[in-house]
Design an enzyme around this catalytic site. Structure first.
Site, mmCIF file in Angstrom:
data_model
loop_
_atom_site.group_PDB
_atom_site.id
_atom_site.type_symbol
_atom_site.label_atom_id
_atom_site.label_comp_id
_atom_site.label_asym_id
_atom_site.label_seq_id
_atom_site.Cartn_x
_atom_site.Cartn_y
_atom_site.Cartn_z
ATOM 1 N N LYS A 117 0.828 -1.207 0.000
ATOM 2 C CA LYS A 117 0.000 0.000 0.000
ATOM 3 C C LYS A 117 0.859 1.253 0.000
ATOM 4 C CE LYS A 117 -3.846 2.358 2.136
ATOM 5 N NZ LYS A 117 -4.666 2.574 3.325
ATOM 6 N N SER A 175 -5.624 10.899 -1.485
ATOM 7 C CA SER A 175 -5.884 11.561 -0.203
ATOM 8 C C SER A 175 -4.941 12.737 -0.013
ATOM 9 C CB SER A 175 -5.711 10.562 0.946
ATOM 10 O OG SER A 175 -4.404 10.014 0.953
#
Length: 298
Positions: free
Chosen positions: A179, A249
């Site tokens: 990730k 984000s």
């Protein structure tokens, strides 16, 4: 008191808190005063492709609201880990289970050091964003991978009952690195350009830049004792299709004038590379450019 507390309820925390509350769990969100005010007035609005829902649940702005919670989902930004950890440390129940639902690697260890207790790392796979305080947009997924812990199986069952697919894996550290690599590949570029993933990959030369960032992350991971999966590059490219219209984000933080987590994404790769004697010029450039963009906003 609530049985589950969500510390640092931004988009990720609000999503999982709402899912658990809808399943009948007693949940309290702990977030900014603006969130508490909005949810008290209108409820937590969740916008999905299937429609809009409103979830009514308590929201506090005082970290002391973690008191007596059985489970604490720790969802603060990486750079706020130590400060927020100290804020909740004296209020935690003796047997509370704390999970770190944060970006980057090493956050669970940093939090455990502050709290003086074990913290379970969780890899979060969800595409969400806050349209405004109290208004959550869910774009896809919502599954979790938990690190090995004695409570892991019970937690996974409890979360699954709330519609949160959850697995417990000894490979959670590798999943966190995967990730991190994906975030390093896309987040800074999306933030600096304010473009979604699909538009980025469509630009001539962008794929080479993205793959160069991945290659640097792979080298640092390998030197750190972590072997990233062979198909990772294909997964990174696939995101530009499955999440073509999504902004990172980091891009969302920058658009709102908030501090980004760049120091714990590309910056983490740079820090580790310096210790290991590895050259990572692309990740270094992304880190510097995002920090300069943040300084301009300040």
């Amino acid at each position: 008191m609530a049985r589950i507390a969500v510390m640092g309820a931004g988009a990720v925390g609000c999503y999982y808190g709402a899912m658990l509350a809808q399943a009948g769990e007693e949940v309290v969100l702990i977030g900014r005063p603006a969130l508490a005010e909005a949810v008290a007035r209108h409820g937590l609005i969740i916008e999905r492709a299937s429609g809009r829902e409103v979830v009514h649940l308590p929201v506090a702005s005082d970290p002391a609201a973690v008191a007596e919670a059985e489970i604490v989902l720790f969802c603060v930004k990486s750079q706020d880990t130590e400060v927020a950890g100290r804020q909740i440390a004296t209020h935690l129940a003796t047997d509370a289970v704390v999970l770190s639902l944060q970006n980057g690697v090493g956050n669970a260890e940093r939090l455990a050091e502050v709290l003086g207790r074990a913290v379970i790392p969780a890899v979060v796979y969800v595409a969400v964003g806050m349209a405004q305080p109290g208004h959550l947009r869910h774009h896809g997924r919502g599954d979790l991978v938990l690190g090995n812990a004695p409570q892991g199986a019970a937690l996974a069952k409890r979360f699954a009952a709330a519609g949160i697919p959850t697995e417990v894996s000894a490979g959670a550290e590798t999943a966190l690195w995967v990730k991190l690599t994906i975030n390093c590949a896309w987040n800074a570029i999306s933030a600096l350009t304010q473009q979604p993933y699909g538009r980025i990959l469509a630009e001539q030369g962008a794929e080479g830049l993205v793959m160069g960032l991945v290659a640097e992350c792979r080298a640092v991971a390998a030197a750190s004792g972590v072997t990233l999966p062979e198909g990772l590059e294909a997964d990174v490219r696939r995101i530009a299709g499955t999440m073509a219209g999504q902004m990172s984000s980091t891009a969302q933080d920058m658009a709102r004038g908030r501090a980004t987590e760049i120091g714990f994404l590309n910056g983490e790769i740079v820090r580790r590379a310096e210790v290991l004697g590895i050259s990572v010029p692309l990740n270094a450039a992304m880190t510097v450019l995002v920090r300069l963009a943040e300084a301009r906003q300040d």
